[in-house]
Design a protein around this motif. Structure first.
Motif, mmCIF file in Angstrom:
data_model
loop_
_atom_site.group_PDB
_atom_site.id
_atom_site.type_symbol
_atom_site.label_atom_id
_atom_site.label_comp_id
_atom_site.label_asym_id
_atom_site.label_seq_id
_atom_site.Cartn_x
_atom_site.Cartn_y
_atom_site.Cartn_z
ATOM 1 N N ARG A 142 -14.952 -27.199 -41.357
ATOM 2 C CA ARG A 142 -14.909 -28.790 -40.935
ATOM 3 C C ARG A 142 -13.979 -29.401 -42.097
ATOM 4 O O ARG A 142 -13.501 -28.883 -43.247
ATOM 5 N N ASN A 145 -11.035 -35.568 -40.697
ATOM 6 C CA ASN A 145 -10.023 -35.774 -39.550
ATOM 7 C C ASN A 145 -8.628 -36.404 -39.855
ATOM 8 O O ASN A 145 -7.770 -36.345 -39.068
ATOM 9 N N ILE A 151 -6.400 -29.466 -41.841
ATOM 10 C CA ILE A 151 -6.451 -28.848 -40.328
ATOM 11 C C ILE A 151 -5.440 -27.997 -39.881
ATOM 12 O O ILE A 151 -5.766 -26.851 -39.225
ATOM 13 N N VAL A 161 -10.548 -25.482 -32.489
ATOM 14 C CA VAL A 161 -11.094 -26.736 -32.460
ATOM 15 C C VAL A 161 -12.139 -27.017 -31.419
ATOM 16 O O VAL A 161 -12.160 -26.761 -30.389
ATOM 17 N N VAL A 164 -14.674 -33.618 -32.634
ATOM 18 C CA VAL A 164 -14.854 -34.425 -33.824
ATOM 19 C C VAL A 164 -16.317 -35.044 -33.827
ATOM 20 O O VAL A 164 -16.657 -35.734 -32.891
ATOM 21 N N ARG A 166 -18.111 -38.114 -35.146
ATOM 22 C CA ARG A 166 -17.677 -39.502 -35.401
ATOM 23 C C ARG A 166 -18.605 -40.290 -36.701
ATOM 24 O O ARG A 166 -19.734 -40.073 -36.300
ATOM 25 N N ASP A 179 -14.685 -39.282 -39.941
ATOM 26 C CA ASP A 179 -14.659 -38.374 -38.950
ATOM 27 C C ASP A 179 -14.665 -37.167 -39.480
ATOM 28 O O ASP A 179 -13.513 -36.939 -40.129
ATOM 29 N N SER A 180 -15.450 -36.015 -39.052
ATOM 30 C CA SER A 180 -15.034 -34.757 -39.620
ATOM 31 C C SER A 180 -14.694 -33.963 -38.118
ATOM 32 O O SER A 180 -15.543 -33.931 -37.165
ATOM 33 N N ILE A 181 -13.615 -33.339 -38.433
ATOM 34 C CA ILE A 181 -13.268 -32.227 -37.312
ATOM 35 C C ILE A 181 -13.987 -30.877 -37.601
ATOM 36 O O ILE A 181 -14.188 -30.470 -38.542
#
Length: 202
Positions: A142, A145, A151, A161, A164, A166, A179-181
């Motif tokens: 993680r 974002n 990333i 991926v 995301v 939110r 926000d975490s990807i």
């Protein structure tokens, strides 16, 4: 469901190749990481727990060791064999060995070690250990974002991926949430393609 029997949080796990060595993080490592901590505070721009400055670094390491004692995380210090310098830290966390999953993160390096290939060597060793020694099914990653560098690094080692989350967690600026990807590598992906592709980049 069988619990993984070949892992013990008290073990001294050492992962290494010709370029890098990872060993368990310990309290005395404050001295080994102090130079980065004092001179490169921007390293923790996207981190909820920073390690900039000696006081924060001591706290960061103590929290990591406590999490290991509580059998939740396993933090490593990273040693760059080429320069013979300590480069940073990384860890396994959110470890659910019963479900055969964990997250790989809390990764940071001093600026002189970024873009050198060091991260790929570390990730290869950690992923190999996770999938081949522990027999895990999934390794998750993680990042904030907005953290483009992180990333890009995760994608370059073969992470896919997933989406995301939110407003997933707070940031150090208490007025903002991030926000975490979410990215991951699955066991079959490791053996089918990721391992070979990553090895060719080392």
């Amino acid at each position: 469901m069988t619990k993984i029997s070949n892992f013990n949080f008290t073990d001294t796990i050492i992962l290494e190749d010709d370029f890098v060595l990872l060993r368990p993080l310990q309290e005395s490592d404050v001295e080994n990481l102090l130079d980065i901590s004092i001179n490169e505070p921007e390293t923790w721009k996207y981190s909820l727990v920073g390690a900039e400055g000696k006081e924060n670094l001591i706290n960061y390491i103590q929290l990591a060791i406590k999490a290991r004692e509580n059998e939740k995380e396993f933090p490593f210090i990273v040693f760059d064999k080429k320069s013979k310098k300590y480069a940073g830290s990384t860890r396994f966390y959110d470890m659910n060995l019963e479900f055969k999953t964990l997250q790989l993160g809390y990764t940071w390096y001093g600026s002189e070690f970024r873009g050198t290939g060091l991260n790929k060597h570390c990730k290869f060793l950690l992923l190999q250990f996770a999938f081949e020694t522990l027999g895990l099914e999934r390794v998750e990653f993680r990042a904030d974002n907005n953290n483009e560098r992180s990333i890009a690094a995760m994608k370059s080692i073969g992470c896919k991926v997933e989406g995301v989350l939110r407003s997933n967690m707070p940031t150090r600026d208490s007025n903002l949430r991030r926000d975490s990807i979410v990215l991951s590598i699955l066991k079959n992906e490791w053996f089918d393609e990721v391992k070979e592709n990553l090895k060719n980049k080392l």
